[in-house]
Design a protein around this motif. Structure first.
Motif, mmCIF file in Angstrom:
data_model
loop_
_atom_site.group_PDB
_atom_site.id
_atom_site.type_symbol
_atom_site.label_atom_id
_atom_site.label_comp_id
_atom_site.label_asym_id
_atom_site.label_seq_id
_atom_site.Cartn_x
_atom_site.Cartn_y
_atom_site.Cartn_z
ATOM 1 N N ASP A 212 -25.530 18.694 19.431
ATOM 2 C CA ASP A 212 -24.801 18.197 20.606
ATOM 3 C C ASP A 212 -23.946 16.958 20.329
ATOM 4 O O ASP A 212 -23.002 16.687 21.052
ATOM 5 C CB ASP A 212 -25.800 17.771 21.704
ATOM 6 N N GLU B 25 -37.161 9.454 18.570
ATOM 7 C CA GLU B 25 -37.652 8.453 19.538
ATOM 8 C C GLU B 25 -38.617 9.048 20.564
ATOM 9 O O GLU B 25 -39.350 8.325 21.223
ATOM 10 C CB GLU B 25 -36.480 7.787 20.249
ATOM 11 N N GLU B 26 -38.607 10.382 20.692
ATOM 12 C CA GLU B 26 -39.543 10.997 21.642
ATOM 13 C C GLU B 26 -40.922 11.131 20.971
ATOM 14 O O GLU B 26 -41.020 11.140 19.749
ATOM 15 C CB GLU B 26 -39.026 12.364 22.092
ATOM 16 N N SER C 258 -25.159 23.526 23.045
ATOM 17 C CA SER C 258 -25.904 24.775 23.188
ATOM 18 C C SER C 258 -26.885 24.926 22.045
ATOM 19 O O SER C 258 -26.712 24.348 20.970
ATOM 20 C CB SER C 258 -24.948 25.971 23.191
ATOM 21 N N VAL C 259 -27.893 25.722 22.292
ATOM 22 C CA VAL C 259 -28.887 26.021 21.265
ATOM 23 C C VAL C 259 -28.216 26.733 20.095
ATOM 24 O O VAL C 259 -28.456 26.404 18.931
ATOM 25 C CB VAL C 259 -30.010 26.887 21.865
ATOM 26 N N PHE D 69 -24.280 31.348 25.020
ATOM 27 C CA PHE D 69 -25.072 30.482 25.887
ATOM 28 C C PHE D 69 -25.729 31.366 26.938
ATOM 29 O O PHE D 69 -25.256 32.468 27.202
ATOM 30 C CB PHE D 69 -24.116 29.485 26.573
ATOM 31 N N TRP D 70 -26.807 30.877 27.528
ATOM 32 C CA TRP D 70 -27.412 31.668 28.604
ATOM 33 C C TRP D 70 -27.957 30.738 29.699
ATOM 34 O O TRP D 70 -28.126 29.536 29.484
ATOM 35 C CB TRP D 70 -28.534 32.557 28.077
ATOM 36 N N LYS E 7 -36.459 25.814 33.248
ATOM 37 C CA LYS E 7 -36.791 27.218 33.559
ATOM 38 C C LYS E 7 -38.320 27.344 33.609
ATOM 39 O O LYS E 7 -38.958 26.799 34.503
ATOM 40 C CB LYS E 7 -36.158 28.149 32.513
ATOM 41 N N ARG F 78 -35.287 22.655 24.516
ATOM 42 C CA ARG F 78 -35.066 22.152 25.878
ATOM 43 C C ARG F 78 -34.814 23.233 26.938
ATOM 44 O O ARG F 78 -35.107 23.004 28.116
ATOM 45 C CB ARG F 78 -33.884 21.164 25.893
ATOM 46 N N HIS G 185 -33.742 19.876 18.717
ATOM 47 C CA HIS G 185 -33.645 21.278 18.330
ATOM 48 C C HIS G 185 -32.933 21.447 16.984
ATOM 49 O O HIS G 185 -33.392 22.180 16.106
ATOM 50 C CB HIS G 185 -32.873 22.040 19.422
ATOM 51 N N ALA G 186 -31.808 20.735 16.823
ATOM 52 C CA ALA G 186 -31.047 20.865 15.572
ATOM 53 C C ALA G 186 -31.868 20.325 14.403
ATOM 54 O O ALA G 186 -31.905 20.925 13.327
ATOM 55 C CB ALA G 186 -29.723 20.114 15.700
ATOM 56 N N THR H 292 -28.597 13.343 16.834
ATOM 57 C CA THR H 292 -29.025 12.484 17.949
ATOM 58 C C THR H 292 -28.826 13.123 19.326
ATOM 59 O O THR H 292 -29.221 12.527 20.337
ATOM 60 C CB THR H 292 -28.279 11.136 17.890
ATOM 61 N N GLY I 188 -33.077 11.659 14.911
ATOM 62 C CA GLY I 188 -33.171 12.558 16.060
ATOM 63 C C GLY I 188 -34.124 13.679 15.670
ATOM 64 O O GLY I 188 -34.014 14.234 14.569
ATOM 65 N N ARG J 109 -33.883 15.826 31.182
ATOM 66 C CA ARG J 109 -33.486 16.051 29.785
ATOM 67 C C ARG J 109 -34.698 16.249 28.863
ATOM 68 O O ARG J 109 -34.624 16.972 27.882
ATOM 69 C CB ARG J 109 -32.660 14.854 29.289
ATOM 70 N N ALA K 272 -34.130 4.894 15.623
ATOM 71 C CA ALA K 272 -33.243 4.326 14.605
ATOM 72 C C ALA K 272 -32.274 3.392 15.321
ATOM 73 O O ALA K 272 -31.690 3.772 16.342
ATOM 74 C CB ALA K 272 -32.482 5.443 13.897
HETATM 75 C C1 LIG Z 1 -32.785 21.085 30.800
HETATM 76 C C2 LIG Z 1 -31.947 21.692 29.727
HETATM 77 C C3 LIG Z 1 -31.754 23.062 29.689
HETATM 78 C C4 LIG Z 1 -30.972 23.635 28.711
HETATM 79 N N1 LIG Z 1 -30.796 25.002 28.721
HETATM 80 C C5 LIG Z 1 -30.049 25.573 27.740
HETATM 81 C C6 LIG Z 1 -29.889 26.992 27.699
HETATM 82 O O1 LIG Z 1 -30.376 27.739 28.557
HETATM 83 N N2 LIG Z 1 -29.168 27.529 26.668
HETATM 84 C C7 LIG Z 1 -28.608 26.759 25.690
HETATM 85 O O2 LIG Z 1 -27.974 27.274 24.762
HETATM 86 N N3 LIG Z 1 -28.734 25.402 25.731
HETATM 87 C C8 LIG Z 1 -29.441 24.793 26.718
HETATM 88 N N4 LIG Z 1 -29.582 23.440 26.741
HETATM 89 C C9 LIG Z 1 -28.877 22.619 25.725
HETATM 90 C C10 LIG Z 1 -29.683 22.543 24.442
HETATM 91 O O3 LIG Z 1 -31.018 22.234 24.716
HETATM 92 C C11 LIG Z 1 -29.059 21.483 23.532
HETATM 93 O O4 LIG Z 1 -27.748 21.932 23.201
HETATM 94 C C12 LIG Z 1 -29.883 21.271 22.270
HETATM 95 O O5 LIG Z 1 -31.117 20.693 22.597
HETATM 96 C C13 LIG Z 1 -29.138 20.375 21.302
HETATM 97 O O6 LIG Z 1 -29.967 20.060 20.232
HETATM 98 P P1 LIG Z 1 -29.791 18.675 19.463
HETATM 99 O O7 LIG Z 1 -30.834 18.664 18.404
HETATM 100 O O8 LIG Z 1 -28.382 18.471 19.124
HETATM 101 O O9 LIG Z 1 -30.133 17.575 20.557
HETATM 102 P P2 LIG Z 1 -31.519 17.264 21.283
HETATM 103 O O10 LIG Z 1 -32.355 18.477 21.385
HETATM 104 O O11 LIG Z 1 -31.162 16.535 22.507
HETATM 105 O O12 LIG Z 1 -32.259 16.264 20.280
HETATM 106 C C14 LIG Z 1 -31.783 14.996 19.978
HETATM 107 C C15 LIG Z 1 -32.971 14.071 19.794
HETATM 108 O O13 LIG Z 1 -32.551 12.875 19.156
HETATM 109 C C16 LIG Z 1 -33.245 11.785 19.724
HETATM 110 N N5 LIG Z 1 -32.517 10.557 19.401
HETATM 111 C C17 LIG Z 1 -31.293 10.176 19.855
HETATM 112 N N6 LIG Z 1 -30.952 8.973 19.336
HETATM 113 C C18 LIG Z 1 -31.985 8.578 18.542
HETATM 114 C C19 LIG Z 1 -32.220 7.417 17.752
HETATM 115 N N7 LIG Z 1 -31.339 6.437 17.658
HETATM 116 N N8 LIG Z 1 -33.390 7.337 17.080
HETATM 117 C C20 LIG Z 1 -34.316 8.342 17.157
HETATM 118 N N9 LIG Z 1 -34.134 9.462 17.901
HETATM 119 C C21 LIG Z 1 -32.983 9.574 18.586
HETATM 120 C C22 LIG Z 1 -33.256 12.157 21.191
HETATM 121 O O14 LIG Z 1 -34.225 11.414 21.902
HETATM 122 C C23 LIG Z 1 -33.607 13.638 21.112
HETATM 123 O O15 LIG Z 1 -34.992 13.825 21.063
HETATM 124 C C24 LIG Z 1 -30.363 22.825 27.723
HETATM 125 C C25 LIG Z 1 -30.547 21.441 27.757
HETATM 126 C C26 LIG Z 1 -31.327 20.880 28.742
HETATM 127 C C27 LIG Z 1 -31.510 19.378 28.772
#
Ligand SMILES: Cc1cc2nc3c(=O)[nH]c(=O)nc-3n(C[C@H](O)[C@H](O)[C@H](O)COP(=O)(O)OP(=O)(O)OC[C@H]3O[C@@H](n4cnc5c(N)ncnc54)[C@H](O)[C@@H]3O)c2cc1C
Length: 405
Positions: free
Chosen positions: A275, A35-36, A292-293, A320-321, A48, A43, A12-13, A108, A9, A129, A81
């Motif tokens: 997430d 995968e992106e 959340s971020v 969160f915001w 916004k 995000r 953001h994390a 992920t 993945g 998304r 993956a």
């Molecule tokens: C439109 C939108 C607005 C948001 N606004 C807010 C906000 O205002 N405030 C806030 O706190 N949070 C907000 N969030 C939530 C925040 O963006 C998420 O909590 C944060 O992105 C989580 O990070 P992450 O790294 O866990 O997941 P993600 O950022 O989703 O990253 C996970 C990545 O893993 C990839 N992946 C998954 N499975 C595989 C695999 N098998 N192989 C390779 N890659 C894979 C996915 O494609 C993705 O790119 C928002 C989310 C969205 C969608």
């Protein structure tokens, strides 16, 4: 043995994890499999400023693309993956190659919950998304068009705000009796209903979508007997964690990959962050999955510290915001289970107030609408499990700094 860390993945994390590992002095090889097609990006702007066309993609990156090269992080983008072999300690990617690891981190994320209803696959029924999702939506946002948003959560409402400002005819359909019901208390939901109506959005709560109609392209959203005309539909009804890889690898999954306070799964070689995880939150004393971020960044820093044998960073109250029109909502803590809600300011007029939530006299959460001082003070008070005097909390004449702990 040379350490080799693989992150699945590239969101953001993952971006924060790569940065924190570099900061914490991790000496092994780091590979990020995403995968992106983009390096890790934020995000929140997708619903916004990026959606509104006010910022470009390069402003969304968690770290500048050059960071990965400079830090020796191998970025494998456009790569999925497909399996984890925990006994061989390898990650299989599409195409069949196996990447060996000594430490694996699952980052992920989550994906939009699909609405498995008739017509879900019609052209013009979209989800929000990714950058690609936004590009597809943006290409169809034109003044006068009828946009129906299924789901009155924060993503749907942020989209409604952008689209209303671009002079589309916007309808929001929400199944629950009130907006953003999962995130905020009823007083705040009521405010957002008024806000969107004032901005010309047609808000309909307590209505369940039963399907989508049209030939190839969607023309209506069907809610039982009612039909809402649509040129474009965006579905925003929550997110589901991407846990399949973990589950197939035999790791514990309960609506989220189960991790401990250090973000470790039961396998000492496998961590999970962001997430996709569920954990017993030490500050909130609840078993939960946060989207959340703040959670993504915090868990990434905790995991990096644990991997590098460093002390974990100090914990902050979860927050969160959401930005809609000229209104910034900031939430800290979780209001579920409160027994008292104290309002400061007026939710029924204007666009600035705060609601404090208490349980047994302890401040557990705040929803602050254009109220930075209330938000900042509450974050500290919640972390300290403070018992502010409710009558003073609601009194605008008492400055928030008077409650400092
Ligand atoms: C439109 C939108 C607005 C948001 N606004 C807010 C906000 O205002 N405030 C806030 O706190 N949070 C907000 N969030 C939530 C925040 O963006 C998420 O909590 C944060 O992105 C989580 O990070 P992450 O790294 O866990 O997941 P993600 O950022 O989703 O990253 C996970 C990545 O893993 C990839 N992946 C998954 N499975 C595989 C695999 N098998 N192989 C390779 N890659 C894979 C996915 O494609 C993705 O790119 C928002 C989310 C969205 C969608």
């Amino acid at each position: 043995m040379n350490e080799s860390l693989v992150i699945i993945g590239a969101g953001h994390a993952a971006g924060q994890l790569a940065a924190s590992l570099a900061q914490d002095g991790f000496k092994g090889a780091v590979t990020l499999v995403g995968e992106e097609p983009h390096p890790p990006y934020q995000r929140p702007p997708l619903s916004k400023k990026f959606l509104a066309g006010e910022v470009t993609l390069d402003r969304l990156y968690v770290r500048p693309p050059a960071f990965y090269d400079k830090s020796g992080v191998r970025l494998m983008l456009d790569t999925r993956a497909v399996a984890i072999d925990r006994s061989a300690r390898t990650v299989v990617i599409d195409g069949g190659a196996a990447l060996p690891y000594t430490t694996l981190v699952l980052a992920t994320g989550s994906r939009p919950r699909a609405l498995p209803l008739a017509g879900n696959d019609l052209d013009g029924v979209l989800y929000l998304r990714t950058v690609q999702d936004v590009q597809a939506i943006r290409a169809r946002l034109a003044a006068g068009r009828r946009l129906v948003i299924v789901g009155g959560g924060y993503i749907g409402l942020e989209l409604a705000a952008v689209a209303a400002r671009q002079k589309l005819q916007v309808t929001v359909l929400e199944q629950a009796p009130r907006l953003m019901a999962r995130g905020v208390g009823p007083i705040v939901s009521g405010f957002y209903e008024r806000l969107h109506r004032e901005e010309g959005v047609n808000v309909i709560t307590g209505t369940a979508v039963s399907g989508f109609a049209g030939d190839d392209r969607v023309t209506h959203v069907v809610c039982g007997e009612a039909r809402h005309e649509a040129d474009l539909v965006v579905v925003g009804v929550g997110a589901a964690p991407n846990v399949e890889l973990a589950r197939d690898a035999g790791l514990a999954v309960e609506d989220g990959i189960v991790v401990d306070a250090q973000c470790r799964t039961a396998d000492p070689a496998v961590y999970a962050v962001g997430d996709c995880t569920r954990r017993l939150h030490p500050m909130l004393d609840q078993n939960l999955r946060l989207e959340s971020v703040h959670n993504a960044l915090e868990q990434a820093k905790i995991a990096a510290a644990s991997i590098c044998g460093r002390p974990p960073p100090a914990m902050e109250t979860p927050w969160f915001w959401s930005d809609q029109y000229d209104v910034k909502l900031q939430m800290a803590g979780l209001s579920g289970g409160h027994d008292t809600a104290i309002v400061r300011g007026s939710p029924d007029s204007g666009r600035s107030f705060a609601v404090f939530y208490l349980r047994d006299g302890v401040l557990i959460a705040v929803d602050a609408v254009n109220r930075m001082p209330e938000f900042m003070a509450s974050k500290a008070l919640i972390a300290a499990r403070a018992r502010p005097d409710p009558s003073r909390l609601g009194d605008e004449r008492v400055a928030m700094k008077a409650f400092a702990v």
